[in-house]
Write a protein that holds these residues in place. Sequence first.
Motif, short mmCIF file in Angstrom:
data_model
loop_
_atom_site.label_atom_id
_atom_site.label_comp_id
_atom_site.label_asym_id
_atom_site.label_seq_id
_atom_site.Cartn_x
_atom_site.Cartn_y
_atom_site.Cartn_z
N THR A 1 3.26 -8.52 -2.33
CA THR A 1 1.84 -8.19 -2.33
C THR A 1 1.62 -6.69 -2.13
O THR A 1 0.79 -6.09 -2.81
N PHE A 2 2.38 -6.09 -1.22
CA PHE A 2 2.27 -4.65 -1.02
C PHE A 2 2.63 -3.90 -2.29
O PHE A 2 1.95 -2.96 -2.69
N LYS A 3 3.73 -4.32 -2.94
CA LYS A 3 4.13 -3.66 -4.18
C LYS A 3 3.04 -3.83 -5.25
O LYS A 3 2.73 -2.88 -5.97
N ALA A 4 2.50 -5.03 -5.34
CA ALA A 4 1.46 -5.29 -6.35
C ALA A 4 0.28 -4.35 -6.16
O ALA A 4 -0.24 -3.80 -7.13
N TYR A 5 -0.15 -4.15 -4.93
CA TYR A 5 -1.31 -3.30 -4.68
C TYR A 5 -0.96 -1.82 -4.76
O TYR A 5 -1.57 -1.06 -5.51
N PHE A 6 0.01 -1.39 -3.97
CA PHE A 6 0.26 0.04 -3.83
C PHE A 6 1.02 0.66 -4.99
O PHE A 6 0.78 1.81 -5.35
N THR A 7 1.94 -0.08 -5.59
CA THR A 7 2.75 0.47 -6.67
C THR A 7 2.21 0.12 -8.05
O THR A 7 2.25 0.94 -8.96
N GLU A 8 1.69 -1.11 -8.18
CA GLU A 8 1.22 -1.57 -9.49
C GLU A 8 -0.29 -1.50 -9.65
O GLU A 8 -0.80 -1.65 -10.76
N GLY A 9 -1.03 -1.29 -8.57
CA GLY A 9 -2.48 -1.17 -8.64
C GLY A 9 -3.20 -2.48 -8.92
O GLY A 9 -4.32 -2.47 -9.43
N GLN A 10 -2.58 -3.61 -8.58
CA GLN A 10 -3.22 -4.90 -8.82
C GLN A 10 -4.28 -5.19 -7.76
O GLN A 10 -4.19 -4.71 -6.64
N ASP A 11 -5.25 -6.00 -8.12
CA ASP A 11 -6.34 -6.39 -7.21
C ASP A 11 -5.90 -7.60 -6.41
O ASP A 11 -6.01 -8.74 -6.85
N ILE A 12 -5.40 -7.37 -5.19
CA ILE A 12 -4.91 -8.47 -4.36
C ILE A 12 -6.04 -9.25 -3.69
O ILE A 12 -5.78 -10.15 -2.90
N GLY A 13 -7.26 -8.95 -4.04
CA GLY A 13 -8.40 -9.76 -3.62
C GLY A 13 -8.72 -10.83 -4.64
O GLY A 13 -9.52 -11.72 -4.40
N ASN A 14 -8.04 -10.78 -5.77
CA ASN A 14 -8.26 -11.73 -6.87
C ASN A 14 -7.33 -12.92 -6.70
O ASN A 14 -6.10 -12.76 -6.63
N VAL B 1 9.81 5.11 -2.96
CA VAL B 1 8.56 4.38 -3.12
C VAL B 1 7.56 5.27 -3.84
O VAL B 1 7.35 6.42 -3.46
N SER B 2 6.96 4.72 -4.89
CA SER B 2 5.91 5.46 -5.58
C SER B 2 4.60 4.70 -5.45
O SER B 2 4.59 3.47 -5.34
N PHE B 3 3.52 5.42 -5.41
CA PHE B 3 2.19 4.85 -5.25
C PHE B 3 1.36 5.14 -6.48
O PHE B 3 1.30 6.28 -6.94
N ALA C 1 4.41 12.02 -2.11
CA ALA C 1 5.32 12.98 -1.48
C ALA C 1 6.03 12.33 -0.29
O ALA C 1 7.24 12.51 -0.10
N ASN C 2 5.30 11.57 0.49
CA ASN C 2 5.89 10.90 1.65
C ASN C 2 6.78 9.73 1.24
O ASN C 2 7.80 9.46 1.88
N GLY C 3 6.42 9.02 0.21
CA GLY C 3 7.20 7.86 -0.22
C GLY C 3 8.42 8.21 -1.05
O GLY C 3 9.36 7.42 -1.14
N ASN C 4 8.42 9.38 -1.63
CA ASN C 4 9.49 9.78 -2.55
C ASN C 4 10.88 9.67 -1.93
O ASN C 4 11.80 9.15 -2.56
N SER C 5 11.04 10.13 -0.70
CA SER C 5 12.38 10.10 -0.09
C SER C 5 12.86 8.68 0.18
O SER C 5 14.04 8.45 0.41
N TYR C 6 11.94 7.71 0.14
CA TYR C 6 12.30 6.30 0.35
C TYR C 6 12.34 5.52 -0.97
O TYR C 6 12.51 4.30 -0.98
#
Length: 168
Positions: free
Chosen positions: A79-92, A45-47, A38-43
């Motif tokens: 990296t932010f997109k990979a984690y927050f939008t794509e759900g990737q494991d950025i610890g890998n 950005v989807s999570f 809801a907060n990202g929608n106006s920008y």
Amino acid sequence: MEKWIGFELHPETPASGVKIAELLPEIDLDLMNRNLNANGNSYGVSFKRNDFLPNTRLALEASEFARAYNKFTEFHDRTFKAYFTEGQDIGNIMVLLNLAQEIGLDKAKLEEDLNNHTYAEVVEQNRTAAVKNNVTAIPTFIIADKIRITGANPYSRFQKALEEIIKP
């Protein structure tokens, strides 16, 4: 001058990461995801709902590698997109290597530097500086050493802060 500094908020996170439900059992992940969207929608950005909190140490080291090659912003954003939008494991490490390669960084050199922890000292220095400056949450924005904004805030909060700084 803008400068992003990586901060390892939870250095105690196991290298394999942890399920958010184990770390924060009282959190309603569905509600959290709805609020983020809801907060990202106006920008625009989807999570993606993410049930997993990675150990970000290697991601922070990789960010410093990217900074050394003048690609920090691109790597940070990817990296932010990979984690927050794509759900990737950025610890890998393999995820990080692929993200770096996508933005034109030398994958083999990054792998070598991550395995040798070439940038670990910088990450630790950043953590020490953040603790010294009472940073306890991310993101934390410190504007002109006078105003501190912590967490997700509306754009208007930043506008107000900047107006306060430039007031005669």
